[in-house]
Design a protein around this motif. Sequence first.
Motif, PDB file in Angstrom:
ATOM      1  N   PRO A  61       0.906  -1.183  -0.016  1.00 25.65           N
ATOM      2  CA  PRO A  61       0.113   0.143   0.116  1.00 25.65           C
ATOM      3  C   PRO A  61       0.917   1.293  -0.099  1.00 25.65           C
ATOM      4  O   PRO A  61       0.261   2.398   0.036  1.00 25.65           O
ATOM      5  CB  PRO A  61      -0.808  -0.163   1.224  1.00 25.65           C
ATOM      6  CG  PRO A  61      -0.037  -0.933   2.288  1.00 25.65           C
ATOM      7  CD  PRO A  61       0.774  -1.832   1.281  1.00 25.65           C
ATOM      8  N   GLU A  62       2.258   0.963   0.131  1.00 28.21           N
ATOM      9  CA  GLU A  62       2.922   2.395   0.156  1.00 28.21           C
ATOM     10  C   GLU A  62       2.828   3.307  -0.990  1.00 28.21           C
ATOM     11  O   GLU A  62       2.761   4.371  -0.672  1.00 28.21           O
ATOM     12  CB  GLU A  62       4.361   2.040   0.285  1.00 28.21           C
ATOM     13  CG  GLU A  62       5.217   3.133   0.522  1.00 28.21           C
ATOM     14  CD  GLU A  62       5.030   3.987   1.852  1.00 28.21           C
ATOM     15  OE1 GLU A  62       5.294   5.261   1.919  1.00 28.21           O
ATOM     16  OE2 GLU A  62       4.323   3.298   2.695  1.00 28.21           O
ATOM     17  N   ILE A  85      -7.080   4.482   4.141  1.00 34.64           N
ATOM     18  CA  ILE A  85      -6.881   5.206   2.770  1.00 34.64           C
ATOM     19  C   ILE A  85      -7.980   5.458   1.977  1.00 34.64           C
ATOM     20  O   ILE A  85      -8.357   6.685   1.632  1.00 34.64           O
ATOM     21  CB  ILE A  85      -5.845   4.314   2.072  1.00 34.64           C
ATOM     22  CG1 ILE A  85      -4.368   4.437   2.512  1.00 34.64           C
ATOM     23  CG2 ILE A  85      -5.892   4.994   0.568  1.00 34.64           C
ATOM     24  CD1 ILE A  85      -3.568   3.373   1.687  1.00 34.64           C
ATOM     25  N   LEU A  86      -9.049   4.309   2.032  1.00 30.28           N
ATOM     26  CA  LEU A  86     -10.210   4.558   1.730  1.00 30.28           C
ATOM     27  C   LEU A  86     -11.058   5.491   2.117  1.00 30.28           C
ATOM     28  O   LEU A  86     -11.937   6.363   1.624  1.00 30.28           O
ATOM     29  CB  LEU A  86     -10.944   3.156   1.400  1.00 30.28           C
ATOM     30  CG  LEU A  86     -10.602   2.349   0.334  1.00 30.28           C
ATOM     31  CD1 LEU A  86     -10.895   0.853   0.771  1.00 30.28           C
ATOM     32  CD2 LEU A  86     -10.902   2.523  -1.095  1.00 30.28           C
ATOM     33  N   ASP A 128       1.544   8.058   6.048  1.00 31.25           N
ATOM     34  CA  ASP A 128       2.507   7.152   5.963  1.00 31.25           C
ATOM     35  C   ASP A 128       2.159   5.727   6.824  1.00 31.25           C
ATOM     36  O   ASP A 128       2.987   4.882   6.374  1.00 31.25           O
ATOM     37  CB  ASP A 128       3.959   7.463   6.706  1.00 31.25           C
ATOM     38  CG  ASP A 128       3.872   8.288   7.894  1.00 31.25           C
ATOM     39  OD1 ASP A 128       2.584   8.734   8.318  1.00 31.25           O
ATOM     40  OD2 ASP A 128       4.873   8.039   8.674  1.00 31.25           O
ATOM     41  N   GLN A 129       1.375   5.678   7.654  1.00 30.23           N
ATOM     42  CA  GLN A 129       1.065   4.461   8.395  1.00 30.23           C
ATOM     43  C   GLN A 129      -0.372   4.152   8.099  1.00 30.23           C
ATOM     44  O   GLN A 129      -0.748   3.310   8.878  1.00 30.23           O
ATOM     45  CB  GLN A 129       1.162   4.717  10.041  1.00 30.23           C
ATOM     46  CG  GLN A 129       2.660   5.055  10.484  1.00 30.23           C
ATOM     47  CD  GLN A 129       3.580   4.049  10.168  1.00 30.23           C
ATOM     48  OE1 GLN A 129       3.218   2.779  10.239  1.00 30.23           O
ATOM     49  NE2 GLN A 129       5.023   4.339   9.675  1.00 30.23           N
ATOM     50  N   LEU A 130      -0.935   4.611   7.398  1.00 33.32           N
ATOM     51  CA  LEU A 130      -2.426   4.305   7.029  1.00 33.32           C
ATOM     52  C   LEU A 130      -2.536   2.891   6.702  1.00 33.32           C
ATOM     53  O   LEU A 130      -1.857   2.613   5.441  1.00 33.32           O
ATOM     54  CB  LEU A 130      -3.122   5.276   6.007  1.00 33.32           C
ATOM     55  CG  LEU A 130      -3.443   6.634   6.441  1.00 33.32           C
ATOM     56  CD1 LEU A 130      -4.040   7.492   5.536  1.00 33.32           C
ATOM     57  CD2 LEU A 130      -3.983   6.882   7.938  1.00 33.32           C
ATOM     58  N   SER A 131      -3.546   2.323   7.069  1.00 35.56           N
ATOM     59  CA  SER A 131      -4.159   0.887   6.541  1.00 35.56           C
ATOM     60  C   SER A 131      -4.887   1.193   5.140  1.00 35.56           C
ATOM     61  O   SER A 131      -5.465   2.361   4.626  1.00 35.56           O
ATOM     62  CB  SER A 131      -4.860   0.235   7.304  1.00 35.56           C
ATOM     63  OG  SER A 131      -6.198   0.618   7.489  1.00 35.56           O
TER      64      SER A 131
END
Length: 337
Positions: A119-120, A142-143, A135-138
């Motif tokens: 996902p980066e 993100i959605l 930078d740390q979002l799942s």
Amino acid sequence: MPLLLVLQVLTAALLDRGLGDPQRWLHPVQVMGWGIARLRRLAEGWAAGRPGRLRLAGAAITLLVVGLSGAAGWLLERWADQSALGVAVLVVGLASALAGRSLEEAVNGVLALLPEADPEPARRQLGRIVGRDTDQLSREEILRALAETASENAVDGLFAPLFWMLAGAVLSPLAPVLPGPLALAWSFKAASTLDSMLGYRRGSLAWLGTAGARLDDLLVWLPCRLVAVSLPLAAGQELAGAWRGLELALRDGAPDPSPNAGVSQAAYAHAVGVQLGGSNRYGGCLRRKPLLAQGRPAADAAAVRRMLRLSLRLQALWLAAALLVAGLPPFITKALS
């Protein structure tokens, strides 16, 4: 509301959807940003950190940037009254104030990266269009971020400038000195750019950006609520659902520190049937925002795409209503004669 002016706004909307913002073209917001950055340096040097001076300088910057932007639009409108080339430039200028296609491209660009195992890349792409830390979002976060930016920026970048264009179409025929669609649209874009560049509660900007941020809030207030009441209609609901949609958006959005962001996000959350809001990090600091449409499912890619389609349908609804109103008086006059 003269039909010709509304047709110019309609043409600009079609141009925006067809071309977006070509990267090689000089954009009016770039010019505004250039001026704001230089005025900020001058203001901070003069104020020397004194809050009173910073507030005064911020008000002066706001008056200057918004006034010059509106004056530039007004002059182009006067040129368009005399020249076919001026009309073409006017329509391009109007299109530059709308962000329908650019918002779609930005959101879809992140969505296209989400099926990847890592996902980066999606996080990095998302970081270009949102203010929160990414930078740390799942994937789920993100959605949610995409759904929130698709809803909030639909109001800020599409419906607010469209509203002021249509308001200009009403005002300008009343007297030649009054601002028209481009003058009001560029004035709004100037206020929006001031807010995005200076509207932060840190350092000198806590005072310098106050005037621009408050003006932007004021100019978005009514368009935001018009979106909230008309979005259910674009979603296929009946008239009673429109008032209910407004009530829910106002209720859920009220705890948000912004007078408009929470309302616009809540309107889309209820229209699509997903829960938005929650905890975000900004510069490493955790900030909790109210839950919107609490209890609904989390946003997924399909919900984000539905939001984008709803914005397109709502834009068409607004323009159709404006065309109807603009064409109604001549029709009534002809029918009665």
